[in-house]
Motif scaffolding. Sequence first.
Motif, PDB file in Angstrom:
ATOM      1  N   ILE A   1       0.853  -1.199   0.000  1.00 18.91           N
ATOM      2  CA  ILE A   1       0.000   0.000   0.000  1.00 18.91           C
ATOM      3  C   ILE A   1       0.885   1.244   0.000  1.00 18.91           C
ATOM      4  O   ILE A   1       1.716   1.426   0.892  1.00 18.91           O
ATOM      5  CB  ILE A   1      -0.909   0.027   1.256  1.00 18.91           C
ATOM      6  N   ASN A   2       0.711   2.073  -1.019  1.00 25.13           N
ATOM      7  CA  ASN A   2       1.447   3.339  -1.137  1.00 25.13           C
ATOM      8  C   ASN A   2       0.442   4.467  -1.241  1.00 25.13           C
ATOM      9  O   ASN A   2      -0.385   4.473  -2.148  1.00 25.13           O
ATOM     10  CB  ASN A   2       2.326   3.332  -2.391  1.00 25.13           C
TER      11      ASN A   2
ATOM     12  N   CYS B   1     -11.280   9.084   2.007  1.00 25.94           N
ATOM     13  CA  CYS B   1     -12.062   7.913   2.412  1.00 25.94           C
ATOM     14  C   CYS B   1     -11.436   6.666   1.804  1.00 25.94           C
ATOM     15  O   CYS B   1     -11.144   6.628   0.608  1.00 25.94           O
ATOM     16  CB  CYS B   1     -13.509   8.011   1.939  1.00 25.94           C
ATOM     17  N   VAL B   2     -11.256   5.654   2.643  1.00 32.22           N
ATOM     18  CA  VAL B   2     -10.794   4.351   2.173  1.00 32.22           C
ATOM     19  C   VAL B   2     -12.026   3.467   2.091  1.00 32.22           C
ATOM     20  O   VAL B   2     -12.727   3.259   3.084  1.00 32.22           O
ATOM     21  CB  VAL B   2      -9.760   3.744   3.134  1.00 32.22           C
ATOM     22  N   LEU B   3     -12.300   2.996   0.880  1.00 31.82           N
ATOM     23  CA  LEU B   3     -13.538   2.281   0.603  1.00 31.82           C
ATOM     24  C   LEU B   3     -13.200   0.862   0.151  1.00 31.82           C
ATOM     25  O   LEU B   3     -12.268   0.658  -0.628  1.00 31.82           O
ATOM     26  CB  LEU B   3     -14.266   3.035  -0.523  1.00 31.82           C
ATOM     27  N   GLY B   4     -13.962  -0.086   0.642  1.00 28.09           N
ATOM     28  CA  GLY B   4     -13.755  -1.452   0.183  1.00 28.09           C
ATOM     29  C   GLY B   4     -14.666  -2.383   0.942  1.00 28.09           C
ATOM     30  O   GLY B   4     -15.188  -2.025   1.998  1.00 28.09           O
TER      31      GLY B   4
ATOM     32  N   VAL C   1      -9.989   6.226  -1.869  1.00 28.28           N
ATOM     33  CA  VAL C   1      -9.021   5.163  -2.137  1.00 28.28           C
ATOM     34  C   VAL C   1      -9.784   3.846  -2.098  1.00 28.28           C
ATOM     35  O   VAL C   1     -10.333   3.470  -1.061  1.00 28.28           O
ATOM     36  CB  VAL C   1      -7.914   5.158  -1.066  1.00 28.28           C
ATOM     37  N   LEU C   2      -9.848   3.177  -3.236  1.00 25.98           N
ATOM     38  CA  LEU C   2     -10.597   1.924  -3.323  1.00 25.98           C
ATOM     39  C   LEU C   2      -9.655   0.752  -3.126  1.00 25.98           C
ATOM     40  O   LEU C   2      -8.658   0.620  -3.835  1.00 25.98           O
ATOM     41  CB  LEU C   2     -11.277   1.859  -4.698  1.00 25.98           C
TER      42      LEU C   2
ATOM     43  N   GLN D   1      -6.742  -0.420  -5.485  1.00 21.17           N
ATOM     44  CA  GLN D   1      -7.222  -0.744  -6.823  1.00 21.17           C
ATOM     45  C   GLN D   1      -7.305   0.522  -7.665  1.00 21.17           C
ATOM     46  O   GLN D   1      -6.937   0.540  -8.823  1.00 21.17           O
ATOM     47  CB  GLN D   1      -8.603  -1.390  -6.709  1.00 21.17           C
ATOM     48  N   GLN D   2      -7.775   1.596  -7.036  1.00 21.04           N
ATOM     49  CA  GLN D   2      -7.912   2.843  -7.764  1.00 21.04           C
ATOM     50  C   GLN D   2      -8.036   3.988  -6.771  1.00 21.04           C
ATOM     51  O   GLN D   2      -8.520   3.794  -5.649  1.00 21.04           O
ATOM     52  CB  GLN D   2      -9.175   2.785  -8.636  1.00 21.04           C
ATOM     53  N   ILE D   3      -7.619   5.184  -7.199  1.00 20.24           N
ATOM     54  CA  ILE D   3      -7.801   6.384  -6.382  1.00 20.24           C
ATOM     55  C   ILE D   3      -8.598   7.384  -7.211  1.00 20.24           C
ATOM     56  O   ILE D   3      -8.274   7.646  -8.368  1.00 20.24           O
ATOM     57  CB  ILE D   3      -6.440   6.990  -5.966  1.00 20.24           C
TER      58      ILE D   3
END
Length: 227
Positions: free
Chosen positions: A27-28, A38-41, A207-208, A217-219
């Motif tokens: 994770i970078n 927001c970190v979403l998952g 941040v997905l 996966q994607q930002i």
Amino acid sequence: MPTIELRHITKEYENIDEEQTYALQDINLTVRDGEFVCVLGPSGCGKSTLLEITAGLLSQTSGEVLLDEVPQSGTSREIGVVFQDSALFPWRSIRRNIEFGLEIAGVSRDDRRDRVQKTIELVGLAGFEDKYPHQLSGGMRQRAGLARTLVADPRVILMDEPFSAVDHLTRLTLQDEMIRIWQKEKKTIFFITHDVSEAVYLATRIVLLSPRPGRIQQIFEVPFERP
Ligand code: ADP
Ligand code: ADP
């Protein structure tokens, strides 16, 4: 100015299941001053693990967490955390729950009183300060949990699904309150959620994470200005 940098963060747990031991892989992420990230998952993708590592509450298997370009180990007073369950002390009033951390830190009585009062007003708990946690609704308890973190005046606030245990309408109110507080206090917020609409509503950047193992996966930059 980068506030928090996560560099090559990997976390391995001894058998999550038979073939998979990585909760997070490489994770970078750089979070800048004043961002609302927001970190979403989906559940199980490593969001809580990432938050606990960022907070210094859990150690990573490899990689680095930097705060203002300084590598961190352990917790920092610049970083406050709000969990889903605010875990207030049941035997202390709301005011004394909020005051607790300042007492431990040796803040003087007068200074404590002023800061607690200001924070109670900021989070909309005025009139409830002498109640006990069991006398409050879930939403009001989450406000108290937030106040307990804000009163220490951290620059960065990490929030782990703070509104997911409250009913839908209360959640919408708390989301608006969070935006207001973020704008007023100019905090940097790192907010975890599995709720897409919550992330879209709150974030300046999303941040997905993909599950198993958790990777970015994607930002997404949220392309509109707030009113
Ligand atoms: P999320 O917050 O996205 O639901 P978590 O960070 O809680 O995800 O968990 C990520 C993965 O790591 C999950 O598969 C979870 O079961 C596993 N996990 C979390 N904590 C531990 C632990 N202490 N020991 C073993 N596996 C764990
Ligand atoms: P969340 O609802 O925030 O995703 P979880 O329900 O996944 O949290 O996990 C709650 C707690 O249990 C966390 O502290 C996490 O580290 C721990 N945990 C999760 N999965 C496991 C696991 N497989 N083994 C041991 N601890 C776990």
